[in-house]
Write a protein that holds these residues in place. Structure first.
Motif, PDB file in Angstrom:
ATOM      1  N   ILE A   1      13.535   5.359   0.799  1.00  0.00           N
ATOM      2  CA  ILE A   1      12.685   4.838   1.890  1.00  0.00           C
ATOM      3  C   ILE A   1      12.091   5.990   2.694  1.00  0.00           C
ATOM      4  CG2 ILE A   1      12.745   3.524   4.032  1.00  0.00           C
ATOM      5  CD1 ILE A   1      14.801   1.692   2.754  1.00  0.00           C
ATOM      6  N   GLU A   2      12.913   6.995   2.978  1.00  0.00           N
ATOM      7  CA  GLU A   2      12.399   8.138   3.739  1.00  0.00           C
ATOM      8  C   GLU A   2      11.306   8.875   2.965  1.00  0.00           C
ATOM      9  OE1 GLU A   2      15.808  10.478   4.531  1.00  0.00           O
ATOM     10  OE2 GLU A   2      16.522   9.219   6.197  1.00  0.00           O
ATOM     11  N   PHE A   3      11.443   8.889   1.623  1.00  0.00           N
ATOM     12  CA  PHE A   3      10.418   9.548   0.810  1.00  0.00           C
ATOM     13  C   PHE A   3       9.137   8.732   0.720  1.00  0.00           C
ATOM     14  CE2 PHE A   3       8.481   9.611  -3.447  1.00  0.00           C
ATOM     15  CZ  PHE A   3       7.951  10.898  -3.456  1.00  0.00           C
ATOM     16  N   ALA A   4       9.261   7.408   0.488  1.00  0.00           N
ATOM     17  CA  ALA A   4       8.074   6.580   0.243  1.00  0.00           C
ATOM     18  C   ALA A   4       7.442   6.052   1.523  1.00  0.00           C
ATOM     19  CB  ALA A   4       8.438   5.411  -0.666  1.00  0.00           C
ATOM     20  N   LEU A   5       8.247   5.922   2.570  1.00  0.00           N
ATOM     21  CA  LEU A   5       7.725   5.304   3.792  1.00  0.00           C
ATOM     22  C   LEU A   5       7.996   6.190   5.006  1.00  0.00           C
ATOM     23  CD1 LEU A   5       8.996   1.676   3.118  1.00  0.00           C
ATOM     24  CD2 LEU A   5       6.715   2.587   2.626  1.00  0.00           C
ATOM     25  N   PRO A   6       7.420   7.369   5.068  1.00  0.00           N
ATOM     26  CA  PRO A   6       7.592   8.202   6.269  1.00  0.00           C
ATOM     27  C   PRO A   6       6.890   7.572   7.467  1.00  0.00           C
ATOM     28  CG  PRO A   6       5.983   9.184   4.774  1.00  0.00           C
ATOM     29  CD  PRO A   6       6.577   8.025   4.036  1.00  0.00           C
ATOM     30  N   ASP A   7       7.321   7.930   8.661  1.00  0.00           N
ATOM     31  CA  ASP A   7       6.791   7.321   9.870  1.00  0.00           C
ATOM     32  C   ASP A   7       5.322   7.662  10.114  1.00  0.00           C
ATOM     33  OD1 ASP A   7       9.269   6.242  10.308  1.00  0.00           O
ATOM     34  OD2 ASP A   7       9.950   7.898  11.589  1.00  0.00           O
ATOM     35  N   ASP A   8       4.887   8.831   9.695  1.00  0.00           N
ATOM     36  CA  ASP A   8       3.513   9.239   9.958  1.00  0.00           C
ATOM     37  C   ASP A   8       2.536   8.772   8.883  1.00  0.00           C
ATOM     38  OD1 ASP A   8       4.570  10.763   7.955  1.00  0.00           O
ATOM     39  OD2 ASP A   8       3.830  12.691   8.724  1.00  0.00           O
ATOM     40  N   LEU A   9       2.981   7.950   7.945  1.00  0.00           N
ATOM     41  CA  LEU A   9       2.098   7.480   6.868  1.00  0.00           C
ATOM     42  C   LEU A   9       1.231   6.328   7.383  1.00  0.00           C
ATOM     43  CD1 LEU A   9       1.691   8.124   3.794  1.00  0.00           C
ATOM     44  CD2 LEU A   9       3.131   6.126   3.332  1.00  0.00           C
ATOM     45  N   PRO A  10      -0.032   6.341   7.074  1.00  0.00           N
ATOM     46  CA  PRO A  10      -0.911   5.233   7.499  1.00  0.00           C
ATOM     47  C   PRO A  10      -0.430   3.912   6.922  1.00  0.00           C
ATOM     48  CG  PRO A  10      -2.196   7.131   6.771  1.00  0.00           C
ATOM     49  CD  PRO A  10      -0.782   7.427   6.403  1.00  0.00           C
ATOM     50  N   MET A  11      -0.809   2.834   7.616  1.00  0.00           N
ATOM     51  CA  MET A  11      -0.352   1.515   7.231  1.00  0.00           C
ATOM     52  C   MET A  11      -0.779   1.119   5.814  1.00  0.00           C
ATOM     53  SD  MET A  11       1.525  -0.982   7.874  1.00  0.00           S
ATOM     54  CE  MET A  11       1.907  -0.543   9.557  1.00  0.00           C
ATOM     55  N   PRO A  12      -2.024   1.359   5.375  1.00  0.00           N
ATOM     56  CA  PRO A  12      -2.384   1.009   3.983  1.00  0.00           C
ATOM     57  C   PRO A  12      -1.503   1.747   2.968  1.00  0.00           C
ATOM     58  CG  PRO A  12      -4.354   1.345   5.284  1.00  0.00           C
ATOM     59  CD  PRO A  12      -3.213   1.808   6.135  1.00  0.00           C
ATOM     60  N   GLU A  13      -1.232   3.025   3.241  1.00  0.00           N
ATOM     61  CA  GLU A  13      -0.378   3.797   2.339  1.00  0.00           C
ATOM     62  C   GLU A  13       1.053   3.248   2.354  1.00  0.00           C
ATOM     63  OE1 GLU A  13      -1.023   6.362   0.340  1.00  0.00           O
ATOM     64  OE2 GLU A  13      -3.171   6.325   0.753  1.00  0.00           O
ATOM     65  N   ARG A  14       1.532   2.886   3.516  1.00  0.00           N
ATOM     66  CA  ARG A  14       2.882   2.335   3.628  1.00  0.00           C
ATOM     67  C   ARG A  14       3.002   1.030   2.851  1.00  0.00           C
ATOM     68  NH1 ARG A  14       6.286   4.126   7.639  1.00  0.00           N
ATOM     69  NH2 ARG A  14       7.159   2.022   7.870  1.00  0.00           N
ATOM     70  N   THR A  15       1.941   0.203   2.952  1.00  0.00           N
ATOM     71  CA  THR A  15       1.974  -1.074   2.221  1.00  0.00           C
ATOM     72  C   THR A  15       2.012  -0.834   0.718  1.00  0.00           C
ATOM     73  OG1 THR A  15       0.737  -2.149   4.004  1.00  0.00           O
ATOM     74  CG2 THR A  15       0.791  -3.261   1.885  1.00  0.00           C
ATOM     75  N   ARG A  16       1.164   0.108   0.239  1.00  0.00           N
ATOM     76  CA  ARG A  16       1.131   0.398  -1.194  1.00  0.00           C
ATOM     77  C   ARG A  16       2.470   0.997  -1.664  1.00  0.00           C
ATOM     78  NH1 ARG A  16      -2.642   5.183  -3.049  1.00  0.00           N
ATOM     79  NH2 ARG A  16      -0.985   6.194  -1.848  1.00  0.00           N
ATOM     80  N   ASN A  17       2.985   1.934  -0.900  1.00  0.00           N
ATOM     81  CA  ASN A  17       4.242   2.557  -1.289  1.00  0.00           C
ATOM     82  C   ASN A  17       5.410   1.563  -1.237  1.00  0.00           C
ATOM     83  OD1 ASN A  17       2.918   4.913  -1.710  1.00  0.00           O
ATOM     84  ND2 ASN A  17       3.831   6.035   0.019  1.00  0.00           N
ATOM     85  N   ALA A  18       5.336   0.600  -0.319  1.00  0.00           N
ATOM     86  CA  ALA A  18       6.392  -0.407  -0.254  1.00  0.00           C
ATOM     87  C   ALA A  18       6.436  -1.227  -1.536  1.00  0.00           C
ATOM     88  CB  ALA A  18       6.185  -1.306   0.951  1.00  0.00           C
ATOM     89  N   ARG A  19       5.229  -1.552  -2.057  1.00  0.00           N
ATOM     90  CA  ARG A  19       5.190  -2.296  -3.326  1.00  0.00           C
ATOM     91  C   ARG A  19       5.685  -1.431  -4.486  1.00  0.00           C
ATOM     92  NH1 ARG A  19      -0.825  -4.985  -2.499  1.00  0.00           N
ATOM     93  NH2 ARG A  19      -0.221  -6.437  -0.810  1.00  0.00           N
ATOM     94  N   LEU A  20       5.289  -0.153  -4.490  1.00  0.00           N
ATOM     95  CA  LEU A  20       5.759   0.748  -5.543  1.00  0.00           C
ATOM     96  C   LEU A  20       7.280   0.928  -5.466  1.00  0.00           C
ATOM     97  CD1 LEU A  20       2.976   3.498  -5.413  1.00  0.00           C
ATOM     98  CD2 LEU A  20       3.262   1.712  -7.136  1.00  0.00           C
ATOM     99  N   LEU A  21       7.795   1.028  -4.226  1.00  0.00           N
ATOM    100  CA  LEU A  21       9.225   1.189  -4.054  1.00  0.00           C
ATOM    101  C   LEU A  21       9.980  -0.051  -4.514  1.00  0.00           C
ATOM    102  CD1 LEU A  21      11.614   2.826  -3.046  1.00  0.00           C
ATOM    103  CD2 LEU A  21      11.179   1.937  -0.749  1.00  0.00           C
ATOM    104  N   GLU A  22       9.418  -1.227  -4.271  1.00  0.00           N
ATOM    105  CA  GLU A  22      10.052  -2.457  -4.743  1.00  0.00           C
ATOM    106  C   GLU A  22      10.161  -2.465  -6.260  1.00  0.00           C
ATOM    107  OE1 GLU A  22       9.323  -7.311  -4.761  1.00  0.00           O
ATOM    108  OE2 GLU A  22       7.892  -5.966  -3.773  1.00  0.00           O
ATOM    109  N   MET A  23       9.057  -2.082  -6.938  1.00  0.00           N
ATOM    110  CA  MET A  23       9.104  -2.031  -8.405  1.00  0.00           C
ATOM    111  C   MET A  23      10.074  -0.952  -8.885  1.00  0.00           C
ATOM    112  SD  MET A  23       5.142  -2.771  -9.576  1.00  0.00           S
ATOM    113  CE  MET A  23       4.371  -1.650  -8.396  1.00  0.00           C
TER     114      MET A  23
END
Length: 251
Positions: free
Chosen positions: A185-207
């Motif tokens: 989570i810390e790698f894919a969803l850092p706090d300074d990541l923009p929301m669109p990037e966070r959404t995309r990475n959240a889906r990638l992290l789920e897979m």
């Protein structure tokens, strides 16, 4: 043995008495026989030798005929009964010890009834040996009762150790997985990541998490990196392991 030794050291007319020599031999046979074997129950030959030695010692001691006029220690053979017969009972031969003691009492009573002068205490004092025989016979029963709980205690201890090991393994597994997920989570969803990037990475992290569960044999760094990058470019990637029972432990 102390009384017997003092009897031999005493310088009087009974030191070399034939009955004294025979009684000493009987005492030695009884002591040697009762100390043989590693089993808790004394063997039958050793039991017979012990009983025979005790009877020889007692009858020979009586035949000295000194009574209470004998220099101290008088009738040492009687004091030896306090050690040999309880030991015989402790070695699970309580019946033989009691029968041997009964024979000694009968011999002493018969000798006194016949008017013979014997080297023996009163019958009342002789009967005091029986409580020590009874106490010796109780020792094996107490030991058996105490040791009967050992298997149950051992089984309970093993169950306790297994439960602790299982709990420790489970706790360690959860801790390692939590640490791994936290790192992902810390790698894919850092706090300074923009929301669109966070959404995309959240889906990638789920897979990515689904792959680690569904295809553990394919969870290797190089392949995981390429699959992540491919999915990030929009490629649909499905990982499948052959997890049939025949190949469950083979990559």
């Amino acid at each position: 043995m102390t009384f017997m030794g003092m009897q031999w050291v005493e310088r009087h007319q009974y030191t070399n008495h034939p009955a004294q020599i025979v009684a000493t031999i009987g005492f030695g046979v009884a002591v040697a026989a009762i100390m043989t074997g590693r089993e808790f129950r004394l063997s039958l030959p050793a039991t017979c030798a012990t009983a025979t030695g005790v009877l020889i010692m007692s009858v020979s001691g009586l035949m000295m005929g000194a009574g209470h006029n004998m220099p101290w220690p008088a009738h040492w053979w009687f004091y030896a009964l306090h050690s040999i017969l309880p030991l015989l009972a402790i070695r699970r031969r309580g019946g033989t010890a009691t029968a041997t003691f009964g024979c000694v009492v009968v011999v002493v009573a018969a000798a006194r009834a016949a008017g013979a002068t014997v080297d023996a205490p009163t019958l009342l004092n002789i009967l005091n040996v029986f409580p020590t025989i009874f106490a010796g016979a109780l020792v094996p029963l107490l030991i058996r009762r105490a040791t009967s709980q050992f298997p149950i205690a051992t089984e309970d201890a093993l169950k306790h150790d297994e439960a602790e090991l299982r709990e420790g393994t489970h706790t360690g597994y959860l801790r390692r997985n939590c640490e791994w997920v936290k790192a992902m989570i810390e790698f894919a969803l850092p706090d300074d990541l923009p929301m669109p990037e966070r959404t995309r990475n959240a889906r990638l992290l789920e897979m990515r998490l689904r792959d680690s569960i569904r295809s553990p044999f394919l969870d290797v760094p190089d392949l995981t990196r390429e699959v992540w990058n491919a999915r990030k470019r929009g490629v649909k990637v499905t990982l499948l392991d052959d997890l049939t029972p025949a190949r469950a432990f083979h990559r």
